[in-house]
Design a protein around this motif. Structure first.
Motif, PDB file in Angstrom:
ATOM      1  N   VAL A  65       0.841  -1.193   0.000  1.00 24.25           N
ATOM      2  CA  VAL A  65       0.000   0.000   0.000  1.00 24.25           C
ATOM      3  C   VAL A  65       0.879   1.248   0.000  1.00 24.25           C
ATOM      4  CG1 VAL A  65      -1.692   1.323   1.314  1.00 24.25           C
ATOM      5  CG2 VAL A  65      -1.926  -1.165   1.132  1.00 24.25           C
ATOM      6  N   LEU A  66       0.611   2.152  -0.950  1.00 23.34           N
ATOM      7  CA  LEU A  66       1.300   3.442  -1.007  1.00 23.34           C
ATOM      8  C   LEU A  66       0.544   4.516  -0.239  1.00 23.34           C
ATOM      9  CD1 LEU A  66       2.321   3.522  -4.778  1.00 23.34           C
ATOM     10  CD2 LEU A  66       3.867   3.263  -2.823  1.00 23.34           C
ATOM     11  N   SER A  67      -0.764   4.572  -0.419  1.00 21.22           N
ATOM     12  CA  SER A  67      -1.606   5.533   0.297  1.00 21.22           C
ATOM     13  C   SER A  67      -3.047   5.059   0.222  1.00 21.22           C
ATOM     14  CB  SER A  67      -1.487   6.943  -0.298  1.00 21.22           C
ATOM     15  OG  SER A  67      -2.034   7.004  -1.606  1.00 21.22           O
ATOM     16  N   ALA A  68      -3.895   5.622   1.073  1.00 20.27           N
ATOM     17  CA  ALA A  68      -5.276   5.153   1.109  1.00 20.27           C
ATOM     18  C   ALA A  68      -6.192   6.214   1.691  1.00 20.27           C
ATOM     19  CB  ALA A  68      -5.383   3.872   1.938  1.00 20.27           C
ATOM     20  N   LYS A  69      -7.449   6.151   1.305  1.00 18.94           N
ATOM     21  CA  LYS A  69      -8.537   6.768   2.057  1.00 18.94           C
ATOM     22  C   LYS A  69      -9.141   5.661   2.898  1.00 18.94           C
ATOM     23  CE  LYS A  69     -13.156   8.677   1.978  1.00 18.94           C
ATOM     24  NZ  LYS A  69     -14.333   9.146   1.217  1.00 18.94           N
ATOM     25  N   PRO A  70      -9.105   5.767   4.219  1.00 24.32           N
ATOM     26  CA  PRO A  70      -9.621   4.681   5.064  1.00 24.32           C
ATOM     27  C   PRO A  70     -11.091   4.406   4.764  1.00 24.32           C
ATOM     28  CG  PRO A  70      -8.355   6.247   6.365  1.00 24.32           C
ATOM     29  CD  PRO A  70      -8.534   6.862   5.016  1.00 24.32           C
ATOM     30  N   GLN A  72       1.601  -0.571  -4.994  1.00 29.38           N
ATOM     31  CA  GLN A  72       2.790  -0.792  -5.808  1.00 29.38           C
ATOM     32  C   GLN A  72       3.088  -2.278  -5.840  1.00 29.38           C
ATOM     33  OE1 GLN A  72       6.196   1.669  -4.976  1.00 29.38           O
ATOM     34  NE2 GLN A  72       7.312   0.873  -6.735  1.00 29.38           N
ATOM     35  N   ILE A  73       3.079  -2.839  -7.057  1.00 23.70           N
ATOM     36  CA  ILE A  73       3.334  -4.273  -7.238  1.00 23.70           C
ATOM     37  C   ILE A  73       4.829  -4.537  -7.344  1.00 23.70           C
ATOM     38  CG2 ILE A  73       2.905  -6.251  -8.758  1.00 23.70           C
ATOM     39  CD1 ILE A  73       0.256  -4.734  -9.565  1.00 23.70           C
ATOM     40  N   ASP A  74       5.506  -3.745  -8.152  1.00 25.43           N
ATOM     41  CA  ASP A  74       6.963  -3.787  -8.265  1.00 25.43           C
ATOM     42  C   ASP A  74       7.419  -2.416  -8.757  1.00 25.43           C
ATOM     43  OD1 ASP A  74       6.562  -3.739 -11.083  1.00 25.43           O
ATOM     44  OD2 ASP A  74       6.610  -5.927 -11.198  1.00 25.43           O
ATOM     45  N   GLY A  75       8.642  -2.316  -9.269  1.00 26.85           N
ATOM     46  CA  GLY A  75       9.187  -1.018  -9.633  1.00 26.85           C
ATOM     47  C   GLY A  75       8.466  -0.302 -10.753  1.00 26.85           C
ATOM     48  N   GLU A  76       7.717  -1.039 -11.575  1.00 31.43           N
ATOM     49  CA  GLU A  76       7.032  -0.393 -12.697  1.00 31.43           C
ATOM     50  C   GLU A  76       5.540  -0.698 -12.776  1.00 31.43           C
ATOM     51  OE1 GLU A  76       8.810  -1.700 -16.321  1.00 31.43           O
ATOM     52  OE2 GLU A  76       8.250  -3.802 -16.063  1.00 31.43           O
ATOM     53  N   HIS A  77       5.029  -1.568 -11.934  1.00 33.58           N
ATOM     54  CA  HIS A  77       3.613  -1.926 -11.973  1.00 33.58           C
ATOM     55  C   HIS A  77       2.904  -1.437 -10.711  1.00 33.58           C
ATOM     56  CE1 HIS A  77       5.337  -4.829 -14.879  1.00 33.58           C
ATOM     57  NE2 HIS A  77       4.203  -4.612 -15.514  1.00 33.58           N
ATOM     58  N   PHE A  78       1.749  -0.817 -10.920  1.00 31.18           N
ATOM     59  CA  PHE A  78       0.977  -0.212  -9.843  1.00 31.18           C
ATOM     60  C   PHE A  78      -0.495  -0.539 -10.052  1.00 31.18           C
ATOM     61  CE2 PHE A  78       4.816   2.164 -10.539  1.00 31.18           C
ATOM     62  CZ  PHE A  78       5.263   2.503  -9.275  1.00 31.18           C
ATOM     63  N   ALA A  79      -1.314  -0.187  -9.066  1.00 25.76           N
ATOM     64  CA  ALA A  79      -2.751  -0.402  -9.196  1.00 25.76           C
ATOM     65  C   ALA A  79      -3.490   0.538  -8.253  1.00 25.76           C
ATOM     66  CB  ALA A  79      -3.119  -1.855  -8.899  1.00 25.76           C
ATOM     67  N   ILE A  80      -4.772   0.724  -8.558  1.00 26.69           N
ATOM     68  CA  ILE A  80      -5.690   1.471  -7.700  1.00 26.69           C
ATOM     69  C   ILE A  80      -6.925   0.606  -7.480  1.00 26.69           C
ATOM     70  CG2 ILE A  80      -7.193   3.497  -7.506  1.00 26.69           C
ATOM     71  CD1 ILE A  80      -5.172   4.951  -9.358  1.00 26.69           C
ATOM     72  N   PHE A  81      -7.383   0.523  -6.244  1.00 31.01           N
ATOM     73  CA  PHE A  81      -8.631  -0.174  -5.933  1.00 31.01           C
ATOM     74  C   PHE A  81      -9.515   0.763  -5.147  1.00 31.01           C
ATOM     75  CE2 PHE A  81     -11.295  -2.727  -3.087  1.00 31.01           C
ATOM     76  CZ  PHE A  81     -11.919  -3.568  -3.996  1.00 31.01           C
ATOM     77  N   ASP A  82     -10.801   0.813  -5.523  1.00 29.14           N
ATOM     78  CA  ASP A  82     -11.728   1.663  -4.775  1.00 29.14           C
ATOM     79  C   ASP A  82     -13.130   1.090  -4.815  1.00 29.14           C
ATOM     80  OD1 ASP A  82     -11.785   2.302  -7.489  1.00 29.14           O
ATOM     81  OD2 ASP A  82     -11.043   4.320  -7.183  1.00 29.14           O
ATOM     82  N   ILE A  83     -13.950   1.511  -3.839  1.00 28.38           N
ATOM     83  CA  ILE A  83     -15.319   1.020  -3.741  1.00 28.38           C
ATOM     84  C   ILE A  83     -16.274   2.196  -3.598  1.00 28.38           C
ATOM     85  CG2 ILE A  83     -14.585  -1.161  -2.722  1.00 28.38           C
ATOM     86  CD1 ILE A  83     -15.655  -0.135  -0.024  1.00 28.38           C
ATOM     87  N   PHE A  84     -17.536   1.956  -4.017  1.00 23.88           N
ATOM     88  CA  PHE A  84     -18.539   3.013  -4.052  1.00 23.88           C
ATOM     89  C   PHE A  84     -19.898   2.431  -3.664  1.00 23.88           C
ATOM     90  CE2 PHE A  84     -15.446   3.279  -7.475  1.00 23.88           C
ATOM     91  CZ  PHE A  84     -14.827   4.493  -7.228  1.00 23.88           C
ATOM     92  N   ALA A  85     -20.773   3.311  -3.154  1.00 24.04           N
ATOM     93  CA  ALA A  85     -22.132   2.875  -2.834  1.00 24.04           C
ATOM     94  C   ALA A  85     -22.929   2.588  -4.093  1.00 24.04           C
ATOM     95  CB  ALA A  85     -22.837   3.922  -1.985  1.00 24.04           C
ATOM     96  N   ALA A 124     -17.107  -1.816  -7.197  1.00 23.60           N
ATOM     97  CA  ALA A 124     -15.667  -1.642  -6.987  1.00 23.60           C
ATOM     98  C   ALA A 124     -14.967  -1.491  -8.329  1.00 23.60           C
ATOM     99  CB  ALA A 124     -15.092  -2.839  -6.237  1.00 23.60           C
ATOM    100  N   THR A 125     -13.784  -0.903  -8.280  1.00 24.46           N
ATOM    101  CA  THR A 125     -12.962  -0.733  -9.475  1.00 24.46           C
ATOM    102  C   THR A 125     -11.518  -1.084  -9.145  1.00 24.46           C
ATOM    103  OG1 THR A 125     -14.359   1.031 -10.357  1.00 24.46           O
ATOM    104  CG2 THR A 125     -12.126   0.907 -11.202  1.00 24.46           C
ATOM    105  N   TYR A 126     -10.883  -1.844 -10.032  1.00 25.91           N
ATOM    106  CA  TYR A 126      -9.463  -2.137  -9.923  1.00 25.91           C
ATOM    107  C   TYR A 126      -8.815  -1.699 -11.227  1.00 25.91           C
ATOM    108  CZ  TYR A 126      -5.130  -4.734  -8.987  1.00 25.91           C
ATOM    109  OH  TYR A 126      -3.816  -5.076  -8.764  1.00 25.91           O
ATOM    110  N   ILE A 127      -7.772  -0.865 -11.128  1.00 25.90           N
ATOM    111  CA  ILE A 127      -7.097  -0.325 -12.306  1.00 25.90           C
ATOM    112  C   ILE A 127      -5.623  -0.696 -12.249  1.00 25.90           C
ATOM    113  CG2 ILE A 127      -6.637   1.728 -13.698  1.00 25.90           C
ATOM    114  CD1 ILE A 127      -8.820   3.167 -12.097  1.00 25.90           C
ATOM    115  N   LYS A 128      -5.160  -1.394 -13.269  1.00 22.38           N
ATOM    116  CA  LYS A 128      -3.745  -1.747 -13.375  1.00 22.38           C
ATOM    117  C   LYS A 128      -3.016  -0.633 -14.128  1.00 22.38           C
ATOM    118  CE  LYS A 128      -5.445  -6.393 -14.296  1.00 22.38           C
ATOM    119  NZ  LYS A 128      -5.453  -7.485 -15.290  1.00 22.38           N
ATOM    120  N   LEU A 129      -1.847  -0.252 -13.643  1.00 25.43           N
ATOM    121  CA  LEU A 129      -1.039   0.788 -14.263  1.00 25.43           C
ATOM    122  C   LEU A 129       0.395   0.299 -14.432  1.00 25.43           C
ATOM    123  CD1 LEU A 129      -2.168   3.749 -11.955  1.00 25.43           C
ATOM    124  CD2 LEU A 129      -3.064   3.251 -14.241  1.00 25.43           C
TER     125      LEU A 129
END
Length: 215
Positions: A101-106, A156-169, A116-121
């Motif tokens: 985890v790099l950062s989060a909104k609790p 952060q998955i590794d040095g070049e791969h990242f992701a975002i996960f979020d949830i919504f009502a 929910a949404t998962y985005i690979k970067l």
């Protein structure tokens, strides 16, 4: 939540097994709650075309290891040949993406979430540190500006791969998020930071899910 660990497993149901697989994952949430104190959050997810997923957050690496040797993983292993296309090794293990985890909104109003949404970067060449810095700063922005985003985490998955996960009502919260400050900042910087830019590197890698169950 910074320095917590995460995992994401995207799976395909075996032919004719989508409903049973979704039911298996829905029923697993109470077992995770009862047996895995180090699993901070656990989500069972479903998308069209027989796609299901698990996303979870752990307090540390020890807790993640405990999860993968725990009761739910054991039950999935036992039933994978029936429920999962590719079985345990090719359908589950091969699709595990571990991250930090790099950062989060609790989480807030956690059990009102439905989507929910998962985005690979993938970072553009030489831009891994800069993309990590942007994502590390984004959690507080989401927390301050997106009441409809019930949980948001940058990974952060590794040095070049990242992701975002979020949830919504619901869809309104998701739409507000993608029209919000963090999405705008990522859009602005994507041509430099993300391989493929905004359209091919971000939008094309958005995975939307319905939430089946939450721990």
């Amino acid at each position: 939540m910074k320095n917590y660990k995460a995992s994401y497993i995207e799976m395909k149901a075996a032919e004719g097994q989508t409903e049973k697989f979704a039911g298996f994952l829905s029923d697993a949430a109470p077992l995770v709650k009862q047996t895995e104190p180090g699993t901070k959050l656990w989500f069972a997810l479903q998308a069209p075309e027989n796609k299901l997923a698990i996303f979870d957050i752990f307090v540390d690496e020890k807790a993640r290891n405990a999860h993968f040797s725990g009761a739910v993983a054991g039950a999935l292993n036992k039933n994978a040949n029936t429920l999962v296309a590719g079985g345990w090794d090719d359908g589950v293990v091969a699709n595990i993406h571990n991250s930090s985890v790099l950062s989060a909104k609790p989480p807030a109003d956690l059990y009102s979430a439905t989507t929910a949404t998962y985005i690979k970067l993938k970072a553009a060449p030489g831009q891994g540190e800069n993309l990590a810095a942007l994502l590390s700063a984004a959690g507080s922005i989401v927390a301050d500006t997106e009441p409809g985003t019930l949980f948001w985490v940058a990974l952060q998955i590794d040095g070049e791969h990242f992701a975002i996960f979020d949830i919504f009502a619901g869809e309104a919260g998701r739409e507000a998020h993608f029209a919000g400050k963090v999405a705008g900042l990522l859009n602005q910087k994507a041509s430099a930071l993300v391989e493929g830019g905004w359209e091919k590197g971000v939008v094309a890698n958005v995975n939307n899910y319905d939430i089946l169950a939450i721990k």
